[in-house]
Design an enzyme around this catalytic site. Structure first.
Site, PDB file in Angstrom:
ATOM      1  N   ASN A   1     -10.605  -3.034  -6.474  1.00  0.00           N
ATOM      2  CA  ASN A   1      -9.784  -2.051  -7.211  1.00  0.00           C
ATOM      3  C   ASN A   1     -10.348  -1.698  -8.591  1.00  0.00           C
ATOM      4  OD1 ASN A   1      -6.595  -3.177  -5.842  1.00  0.00           O
ATOM      5  ND2 ASN A   1      -7.871  -1.479  -5.198  1.00  0.00           N
TER       6      ASN A   1
ATOM      7  N   ASP B   1       0.813  -1.217   0.000  1.00  0.00           N
ATOM      8  CA  ASP B   1       0.000   0.000   0.000  1.00  0.00           C
ATOM      9  C   ASP B   1       0.855   1.280   0.000  1.00  0.00           C
ATOM     10  OD1 ASP B   1      -2.305   1.500   0.082  1.00  0.00           O
ATOM     11  OD2 ASP B   1      -2.554   1.328   2.247  1.00  0.00           O
TER      12      ASP B   1
HETATM   13  C1  FPP Z   1      -2.204   0.107  -3.178  1.00  0.00           C
HETATM   14  O1  FPP Z   1      -1.686   1.412  -3.134  1.00  0.00           O
HETATM   15  C2  FPP Z   1      -1.601  -0.603  -4.285  1.00  0.00           C
HETATM   16  C3  FPP Z   1      -2.269  -1.178  -5.323  1.00  0.00           C
HETATM   17  C4  FPP Z   1      -3.748  -1.141  -5.440  1.00  0.00           C
HETATM   18  C5  FPP Z   1      -1.549  -1.845  -6.431  1.00  0.00           C
HETATM   19  C6  FPP Z   1      -0.348  -2.637  -6.010  1.00  0.00           C
HETATM   20  C7  FPP Z   1       0.403  -2.972  -7.236  1.00  0.00           C
HETATM   21  C8  FPP Z   1       1.729  -2.985  -7.353  1.00  0.00           C
HETATM   22  C9  FPP Z   1       2.652  -2.766  -6.205  1.00  0.00           C
HETATM   23  C10 FPP Z   1       2.382  -3.201  -8.668  1.00  0.00           C
HETATM   24  C11 FPP Z   1       2.025  -4.477  -9.364  1.00  0.00           C
HETATM   25  C12 FPP Z   1       2.724  -5.642  -8.910  1.00  0.00           C
HETATM   26  C13 FPP Z   1       3.173  -6.648  -9.679  1.00  0.00           C
HETATM   27  C14 FPP Z   1       3.091  -7.987  -9.132  1.00  0.00           C
HETATM   28  C15 FPP Z   1       3.779  -6.462 -10.981  1.00  0.00           C
HETATM   29  P1  FPP Z   1      -2.649   2.631  -3.444  1.00  0.00           P
HETATM   30  O2  FPP Z   1      -2.669   2.870  -4.894  1.00  0.00           O
HETATM   31  O3  FPP Z   1      -4.004   2.367  -2.854  1.00  0.00           O
HETATM   32  O4  FPP Z   1      -1.914   3.802  -2.690  1.00  0.00           O
HETATM   33  P2  FPP Z   1      -2.581   4.970  -1.874  1.00  0.00           P
HETATM   34  O5  FPP Z   1      -3.314   4.342  -0.711  1.00  0.00           O
HETATM   35  O6  FPP Z   1      -1.402   5.778  -1.423  1.00  0.00           O
HETATM   36  O7  FPP Z   1      -3.477   5.703  -2.810  1.00  0.00           O
END
Ligand code: FPP
Length: 250
Positions: free
Chosen positions: A78, A30
Site C-alpha cells: 500500500n 476492501d
Molecule cells: C482497501 O480498500 C482498504 C485499505 C487499503 C485500507 C483499509 C483501512 C481501513 C478500513 C481503515 C483503517 C483501519 C483502522 C484499524 C483504523 P481500497 O482502498 O483498495 O478500495 P478500492 O479497492 O475500492 O480502491
C-alpha cells in the site's frame, strides 16, 4: 468520533446458537476507494467510513463469541499509493490508536498489531506498543490489526530468523517443521483463520495471511467494506457453515 457501545450492537439476524462459529476470522477490508468514488468523495472519506465499519464489526464479532479477528488495514504494497492517501490512512490509524487506549476496554478486546512496524513513525510505534500493553491482560477476543503487513514479507522475516538460529547452532535444518515456521510468524500461538471474508467482490488473497490461510474458507461478498453490516457478518458465518472442511482428507 462516535463510539459504538455494547448496547448499540444489534442482535444477530440468524440463530447463531445453531451455527458452528469459526474460532478465527480474517477480513480483507476492501472497497473503501470505490465506496468514496460512488459518492464523489475523496478516497480518504472511504477509509474514514471503513474505519468506523471496523469498530462496529470488531465489537460485534467479540460480542457473539469470535475468539480471534484479524483485519487487513495496510499492506506492505500500500506504500505505492499516492502520498495524500497514505497520510490520510496514517492519520486515521493514529486517531484509532489514541482512541484505542480507551475504546474496546468495555469489550475486553485484546489488541495486537501484526506486520513490520519498523516502517512507522516513532509516535505510531509507541502508540501500538502502548495499546498492546494496556489490553494484554483482557480476557476477550484477540483483534489483530495488520499494518505494513504482507504474507510474503512475514515469511521472509521468519526464514531469516530461522536461518540465524541455524547459523548460531540453536537449530538444525531437520528442526524445520510447519510448527516451527508458524512459531516464527506474527500470529505465533494463535490458531489459523477458519474463515476469511473479502467484501467488494475481488477474488484474490492480496498477500493476506498466506501461510495461515492454507485451509481457510474464503467468503467473497459483493458489498463494499464501508457498507458492511453485522447482518453481512452473519451471512458469512452462515455460508461458512455450509462448507465441508476436509483439510486434504476425504
Ligand atoms: C482497501 O480498500 C482498504 C485499505 C487499503 C485500507 C483499509 C483501512 C481501513 C478500513 C481503515 C483503517 C483501519 C483502522 C484499524 C483504523 P481500497 O482502498 O483498495 O478500495 P478500492 O479497492 O475500492 O480502491
Amino acid at each position: 468520533m462516535a463510539l459504538f457501545k455494547k448496547k448499540d450492537i444489534p442482535q444477530s439476524i440468524v440463530d447463531l446458537s445453531s451455527l458452528n462459529l469459526p474460532t478465527h476470522v480474517g477480513i480483507i477490508m476492501d472497497g473503501n476507494g470505490r465506496w468514496a468514488k460512488k459518492r464523489g468523495l475523496p478516497r480518504s472519506a472511504g477509509h474514514t467510513a471503513g474505519a468506523q465499519t471496523f469498530r462496529k464489526i470488531a465489537r460485534y464479532a467479540s460480542n457473539i463469541g469470535i475468539k480471534y479477528l484479524t483485519v487487513y488495514a495496510f499492506s506492505t504494497e500500500n506504500w505505492k499509493r499516492p502520498g495524500v492517501e497514505i497520510n490520510a490512512l496514517m492519520r486515521l490509524f493514529k486517531d484509532y490508536l489514541n482512541e484505542g487506549l480507551r475504546d474496546f476496554r468495555d469489550d475486553s478486546i485484546v489488541l495486537k498489531f501484526i506486520g513490520d512496524r519498523s516502517a512507522f513513525s516513532k509516535e505510531l510505534i509507541e502508540l501500538m506498543d502502548e495499546n498492546e500493553e494496556i489490553s494484554k491482560d483482557r480476557d476477550g477476543m484477540v483483534c489483530n490489526i495488520a499494518v505494513n503487513y504482507g504474507g510474503q514479507d512475514e515469511l521472509i522475516h521468519a526464514f531469516k530468523d530461522i536461518s540465524e538460529q541455524i547459523e548460531s547452532g540453536e537449530l538444525s535444518p531437520e528442526d524445520i517443521t510447519k510448527e516451527l515456521v508458524s512459531d516464527h510468524l506474527y500470529t505465533k500461538g494463535q490458531p489459523d483463520p477458519d474463515l476469511i471474508i473479502r467484501p467488494s467482490g475481488e477474488h484474490r488473497t492480496s498477500n493476506f495471511l498466506l501461510w495461515q490461510s492454507a485451509y481457510s474458507e474464503f467468503v467473497i461478498m459483493d458489498i463494499l467494506w464501508p457498507d458492511f453490516k453485522e447482518s453481512d457478518f452473519d451471512l458469512a458465518l452462515q455460508e461458512y457453515n455450509n462448507r465441508n472442511r476436509r483439510f486434504g482428507g476425504i
